[in-house]
Design an enzyme around this catalytic site. Sequence first.
Site, PDB file in Angstrom:
ATOM      1  N   ARG A  12       0.826  -1.207   0.000  1.00 18.62           N
ATOM      2  CA  ARG A  12       0.000   0.000   0.000  1.00 18.62           C
ATOM      3  C   ARG A  12       0.861   1.259   0.000  1.00 18.62           C
ATOM      4  NH1 ARG A  12      -4.743  -2.077   0.320  1.00 18.62           N
ATOM      5  NH2 ARG A  12      -5.041  -3.929   1.593  1.00 18.62           N
ATOM      6  N   ASP A  13       0.436   2.232  -0.804  1.00 14.27           N
ATOM      7  CA  ASP A  13       1.107   3.537  -0.843  1.00 14.27           C
ATOM      8  C   ASP A  13       0.745   4.290   0.439  1.00 14.27           C
ATOM      9  OD1 ASP A  13       1.765   6.337  -1.432  1.00 14.27           O
ATOM     10  OD2 ASP A  13       1.929   5.709  -3.515  1.00 14.27           O
ATOM     11  N   ILE A  14       1.740   4.863   1.108  1.00  9.03           N
ATOM     12  CA  ILE A  14       1.462   5.581   2.358  1.00  9.03           C
ATOM     13  C   ILE A  14       0.808   6.936   2.103  1.00  9.03           C
ATOM     14  CG2 ILE A  14       3.244   4.380   3.679  1.00  9.03           C
ATOM     15  CD1 ILE A  14       4.965   6.938   3.409  1.00  9.03           C
ATOM     16  N   ASN A  30       4.646   6.474 -13.574  1.00 10.39           N
ATOM     17  CA  ASN A  30       5.215   7.814 -13.733  1.00 10.39           C
ATOM     18  C   ASN A  30       6.660   7.638 -14.180  1.00 10.39           C
ATOM     19  OD1 ASN A  30       2.858   9.095 -12.776  1.00 10.39           O
ATOM     20  ND2 ASN A  30       3.501   8.762 -10.670  1.00 10.39           N
ATOM     21  N   HIS A  59       1.382   2.130 -10.077  1.00 16.61           N
ATOM     22  CA  HIS A  59       0.356   2.498  -9.097  1.00 16.61           C
ATOM     23  C   HIS A  59      -0.934   1.812  -9.529  1.00 16.61           C
ATOM     24  CE1 HIS A  59       2.567   6.033  -7.343  1.00 16.61           C
ATOM     25  NE2 HIS A  59       3.183   5.938  -8.512  1.00 16.61           N
ATOM     26  N   VAL A  97      10.798   8.041  -6.731  1.00 18.16           N
ATOM     27  CA  VAL A  97      11.674   6.906  -6.427  1.00 18.16           C
ATOM     28  C   VAL A  97      12.039   6.298  -7.771  1.00 18.16           C
ATOM     29  CG1 VAL A  97      11.896   4.668  -5.281  1.00 18.16           C
ATOM     30  CG2 VAL A  97      10.570   6.494  -4.185  1.00 18.16           C
ATOM     31  N   HIS A 151       7.813   1.465 -10.755  1.00 16.02           N
ATOM     32  CA  HIS A 151       6.693   0.950  -9.975  1.00 16.02           C
ATOM     33  C   HIS A 151       5.384   1.357 -10.633  1.00 16.02           C
ATOM     34  CE1 HIS A 151       7.871   4.895  -8.407  1.00 16.02           C
ATOM     35  NE2 HIS A 151       6.613   5.089  -8.034  1.00 16.02           N
TER      36      HIS A 151
END
Length: 122
Positions: free
Chosen positions: A33-35, A91, A106, A100, A104
């Site tokens: 999970r993205d914070i 992205n 999303h 980062v 990755h």
Amino acid sequence: MSGSEAETLFERIIGGEIPADVVYQDATTFAFRDIRAQARVHVLVVPRKRYRNVAELAAGDPQLLSDVIATARKVAELEGILESGYRVVFNTDGDAGQTVFHVHAHVLGGEPLGLFGAPEQD
């Protein structure tokens, strides 16, 4: 591995050095999970092997890119958004918001998602 030899934040998460809310993992990918969630469901899917961005991954290991997309689908299934719909976003570099530099995806969903891109001007 490309770019700097220093470990990325994601490599530290995959290695268990930094805690994360893990949703799914397999031999080639890791999803958590993205914070800073931008939707009710916001999960990051990261290949275990580091590539800087999706273009580098596609050129260097098309099968691993396929694995990332398959994991995104698995995340959607596990999160109960497979049927209602979900968005997969990569992205690439600074103007797109990549912070980062370990590719990755999303996975976003769980609610109606608005348009994306630059905000509308009045």
